[in-house]
Design a protein around this motif. Sequence first.
Motif, PDB file in Angstrom:
ATOM      1  N   SER A 166       0.827  -1.201   0.000  1.00 26.66           N
ATOM      2  CA  SER A 166       0.000   0.000   0.000  1.00 26.66           C
ATOM      3  C   SER A 166       0.871   1.264   0.000  1.00 26.66           C
ATOM      4  O   SER A 166       2.108   1.195  -0.055  1.00 26.66           O
ATOM      5  N   TYR A 167       0.169   2.419   0.066  1.00 28.63           N
ATOM      6  CA  TYR A 167       0.838   3.722   0.091  1.00 28.63           C
ATOM      7  C   TYR A 167       0.171   4.591   1.143  1.00 28.63           C
ATOM      8  O   TYR A 167      -1.045   4.627   1.272  1.00 28.63           O
ATOM      9  N   GLU A 168       0.995   5.299   1.911  1.00 29.38           N
ATOM     10  CA  GLU A 168       0.500   6.197   2.956  1.00 29.38           C
ATOM     11  C   GLU A 168       1.269   7.508   2.852  1.00 29.38           C
ATOM     12  O   GLU A 168       2.459   7.571   3.175  1.00 29.38           O
ATOM     13  N   GLY A 173       4.729   6.009   3.377  1.00 32.89           N
ATOM     14  CA  GLY A 173       4.987   6.097   1.943  1.00 32.89           C
ATOM     15  C   GLY A 173       4.584   4.779   1.301  1.00 32.89           C
ATOM     16  O   GLY A 173       3.580   4.163   1.671  1.00 32.89           O
ATOM     17  N   TYR A 174       5.351   4.331   0.304  1.00 41.06           N
ATOM     18  CA  TYR A 174       5.116   2.992  -0.252  1.00 41.06           C
ATOM     19  C   TYR A 174       5.646   1.973   0.762  1.00 41.06           C
ATOM     20  O   TYR A 174       6.827   2.039   1.146  1.00 41.06           O
ATOM     21  N   TYR A 175       4.791   1.045   1.190  1.00 40.20           N
ATOM     22  CA  TYR A 175       5.231   0.105   2.225  1.00 40.20           C
ATOM     23  C   TYR A 175       4.625  -1.279   2.032  1.00 40.20           C
ATOM     24  O   TYR A 175       3.605  -1.458   1.363  1.00 40.20           O
ATOM     25  N   LEU A 176       5.292  -2.254   2.625  1.00 42.94           N
ATOM     26  CA  LEU A 176       4.857  -3.653   2.616  1.00 42.94           C
ATOM     27  C   LEU A 176       4.779  -4.169   4.043  1.00 42.94           C
ATOM     28  O   LEU A 176       5.576  -3.775   4.895  1.00 42.94           O
ATOM     29  N   VAL A 177       3.817  -5.050   4.275  1.00 44.00           N
ATOM     30  CA  VAL A 177       3.746  -5.779   5.543  1.00 44.00           C
ATOM     31  C   VAL A 177       3.781  -7.267   5.214  1.00 44.00           C
ATOM     32  O   VAL A 177       2.966  -7.745   4.423  1.00 44.00           O
ATOM     33  N   LEU A 178       4.734  -7.985   5.806  1.00 42.47           N
ATOM     34  CA  LEU A 178       4.858  -9.424   5.601  1.00 42.47           C
ATOM     35  C   LEU A 178       4.531 -10.162   6.899  1.00 42.47           C
ATOM     36  O   LEU A 178       4.957  -9.723   7.975  1.00 42.47           O
ATOM     37  N   ARG A 179       3.775 -11.241   6.771  1.00 46.10           N
ATOM     38  CA  ARG A 179       3.518 -12.103   7.942  1.00 46.10           C
ATOM     39  C   ARG A 179       4.335 -13.377   7.760  1.00 46.10           C
ATOM     40  O   ARG A 179       4.412 -13.933   6.667  1.00 46.10           O
ATOM     41  N   VAL A 201       3.859 -15.278  -1.802  1.00 42.53           N
ATOM     42  CA  VAL A 201       4.748 -15.972  -0.872  1.00 42.53           C
ATOM     43  C   VAL A 201       6.190 -15.628  -1.227  1.00 42.53           C
ATOM     44  O   VAL A 201       6.566 -15.648  -2.399  1.00 42.53           O
ATOM     45  N   VAL A 202       6.987 -15.289  -0.218  1.00 38.58           N
ATOM     46  CA  VAL A 202       8.385 -14.921  -0.451  1.00 38.58           C
ATOM     47  C   VAL A 202       9.285 -15.729   0.485  1.00 38.58           C
ATOM     48  O   VAL A 202       8.849 -16.221   1.520  1.00 38.58           O
ATOM     49  N   LYS A 203      10.536 -15.840   0.103  1.00 40.39           N
ATOM     50  CA  LYS A 203      11.529 -16.543   0.915  1.00 40.39           C
ATOM     51  C   LYS A 203      12.452 -15.530   1.586  1.00 40.39           C
ATOM     52  O   LYS A 203      12.623 -14.397   1.107  1.00 40.39           O
ATOM     53  N   ALA A 204      13.031 -15.934   2.715  1.00 40.63           N
ATOM     54  CA  ALA A 204      13.969 -15.067   3.423  1.00 40.63           C
ATOM     55  C   ALA A 204      15.108 -14.669   2.490  1.00 40.63           C
ATOM     56  O   ALA A 204      15.705 -15.512   1.825  1.00 40.63           O
ATOM     57  N   GLY A 205      15.378 -13.359   2.415  1.00 37.55           N
ATOM     58  CA  GLY A 205      16.439 -12.861   1.548  1.00 37.55           C
ATOM     59  C   GLY A 205      15.986 -12.482   0.158  1.00 37.55           C
ATOM     60  O   GLY A 205      16.747 -11.884  -0.599  1.00 37.55           O
ATOM     61  N   GLN A 206      14.729 -12.803  -0.184  1.00 32.20           N
ATOM     62  CA  GLN A 206      14.222 -12.455  -1.523  1.00 32.20           C
ATOM     63  C   GLN A 206      14.034 -10.942  -1.621  1.00 32.20           C
ATOM     64  O   GLN A 206      13.567 -10.287  -0.680  1.00 32.20           O
ATOM     65  N   VAL A 207      14.399 -10.368  -2.761  1.00 32.05           N
ATOM     66  CA  VAL A 207      14.223  -8.928  -2.973  1.00 32.05           C
ATOM     67  C   VAL A 207      12.733  -8.628  -3.111  1.00 32.05           C
ATOM     68  O   VAL A 207      12.047  -9.221  -3.944  1.00 32.05           O
ATOM     69  N   ILE A 208      12.226  -7.713  -2.279  1.00 29.39           N
ATOM     70  CA  ILE A 208      10.793  -7.390  -2.280  1.00 29.39           C
ATOM     71  C   ILE A 208      10.517  -5.955  -2.725  1.00 29.39           C
ATOM     72  O   ILE A 208       9.377  -5.595  -3.011  1.00 29.39           O
ATOM     73  N   GLY A 209      11.548  -5.125  -2.751  1.00 33.22           N
ATOM     74  CA  GLY A 209      11.337  -3.737  -3.167  1.00 33.22           C
ATOM     75  C   GLY A 209      12.654  -2.994  -3.244  1.00 33.22           C
ATOM     76  O   GLY A 209      13.731  -3.549  -3.003  1.00 33.22           O
ATOM     77  N   LEU A 210      12.549  -1.699  -3.593  1.00 30.97           N
ATOM     78  CA  LEU A 210      13.717  -0.825  -3.649  1.00 30.97           C
ATOM     79  C   LEU A 210      13.548   0.293  -2.640  1.00 30.97           C
ATOM     80  O   LEU A 210      12.447   0.823  -2.449  1.00 30.97           O
ATOM     81  N   GLY A 211      14.644   0.643  -1.961  1.00 26.27           N
ATOM     82  CA  GLY A 211      14.601   1.680  -0.942  1.00 26.27           C
ATOM     83  C   GLY A 211      14.340   3.052  -1.517  1.00 26.27           C
ATOM     84  O   GLY A 211      14.571   3.308  -2.701  1.00 26.27           O
ATOM     85  N   GLY A 212      13.872   3.951  -0.643  1.00 31.58           N
ATOM     86  CA  GLY A 212      13.588   5.310  -1.096  1.00 31.58           C
ATOM     87  C   GLY A 212      13.347   6.249   0.064  1.00 31.58           C
ATOM     88  O   GLY A 212      13.842   6.028   1.182  1.00 31.58           O
ATOM     89  N   ARG A 213      12.554   7.300  -0.185  1.00 29.48           N
ATOM     90  CA  ARG A 213      12.248   8.290   0.846  1.00 29.48           C
ATOM     91  C   ARG A 213      10.810   8.780   0.708  1.00 29.48           C
ATOM     92  O   ARG A 213      10.504   9.953   0.979  1.00 29.48           O
ATOM     93  N   THR A 214       9.912   7.891   0.280  1.00 29.73           N
ATOM     94  CA  THR A 214       8.511   8.282   0.094  1.00 29.73           C
ATOM     95  C   THR A 214       7.827   8.431   1.450  1.00 29.73           C
ATOM     96  O   THR A 214       8.270   7.904   2.467  1.00 29.73           O
ATOM     97  N   GLY A 215       6.697   9.150   1.464  1.00 31.97           N
ATOM     98  CA  GLY A 215       5.936   9.357   2.684  1.00 31.97           C
ATOM     99  C   GLY A 215       6.581  10.371   3.607  1.00 31.97           C
ATOM    100  O   GLY A 215       7.275  11.292   3.162  1.00 31.97           O
ATOM    101  N   ARG A 216       6.378  10.207   4.896  1.00 26.08           N
ATOM    102  CA  ARG A 216       6.922  11.139   5.899  1.00 26.08           C
ATOM    103  C   ARG A 216       8.390  10.775   6.160  1.00 26.08           C
ATOM    104  O   ARG A 216       8.702   9.978   7.043  1.00 26.08           O
TER     105      ARG A 216
END
Length: 424
Positions: A166-168, A173-179, A201-216
């Motif tokens: 989602s995005y806030e 900002g752009y964010y992910l929540v993993l359980r 479904v993702v594995k430990a160490g899998q690339v899930i996104g790129l860093g940035g400075r979105t949001g607050r």
Amino acid sequence: MKIKYIMLTSCCMALFFHTDAVSQKKVRKAAEQSASANIALIDKQASELMAKVVAPAQVATDELAIAKLEEYNRLMSRENLMFPADELYQSNWDTIRVNPSDYLKIDMPDSYTIDCRSFVMPVDNFTKVTSKYGPRRRRMHRGTDLDLETGDTVRAAFDGKVRIKSYERRGYGYYLVLRHPNGLETVYGHLSKFLVDANQVVKAGQVIGLGGRTGRSTGSHLHFETRFLGKDINPEELIDFQNGTPHRDEYTFTNIKINGKKSNLYATSPNSLAVHRVKSGETLSQIARKYGTSVDELCRINGITKTSKLSIGQSIQFRAKQVTVEATANAVKQTPADNKTAAAVSSASNAKKQASEGKKIEVPVADATSQASATDNVVYHSIKSGETLFNIAQKYNTTVEKLCELNNISNNTILKIGQKIRCS
């Protein structure tokens, strides 16, 4: 002369028949011995033949059992990834709220052990923590900020499944929540790009996104949170970011009981920090009494003064000390478990005062810290080569049946090297 001839002939015939009988006896004996040897040889060959037939069958049976067990473990692992910590979260899969327990009534367990051995640093080439967990400019900073440059890869800390993508604008900002199957949830904020989808479904160490400075955000970094049942936990309490490893392989989260009742607060140790949200009309004095602490300590931890004005919803941190049960309104007030002398004096004073007023004196039950210490005394054993449940039971002065009960296994379960077995 004739008589002599007849007698000589008779003696020769007798000698011949005697010699023949002895010879036949020897032949029979040799034949019997040969037959016995042949029978023994046949028995040996038959045994060897049966062994050659049975052994492969047994090996095939054992290999089949191992294959079935491995397939079962693969299926269980896949199911745990498809429905991570499903029983703990009671099948709730909220795709909007980071902390769904704010409105859901989840049955809080007394304790829960989380395995952190598979942790992977979410940031490559980590250099420093730019902002720690805790109060910040009258706001609660619920994660740890890890330094990175915009476009740097962000990885999943554990195996898991994407719950929120989602995005806030004024927050993550752009964010992910993993359980994760171990019971934790992790949050990755201020991303510049997603590389996974919701429910993936993702594995430990899998690339899930790129860093940035979105949001607050005032600069590029990864805002990283660790949560348990929706409640934020200081990531540095679990992870040694400088070395990229957990402080411990396993953490047991214990529910903080308030006045003898379960709360929605958890701690990994009696001295870890927990957070209270201020409600309408509450004062620092009331909050301090509720959690068995002092106003001075609340002020010191939160960087405020005794005269600071509290706002509704404000986060107030406190040491997660277990407190005694306050049986009735007239009972001795609850006291911190780590201040026994002061508690005894206070209890004696209150009891004397109640007695002078003709009130019924009620003694509080043993505080929950003793219960927590009993929980902390749980012993785990790491399986070594050649060990059996019987060996482990003898080592820890218990029984195989008790080990099976504690670990929800059977006495013929195949043990794996490195597997953790609870022994008390």
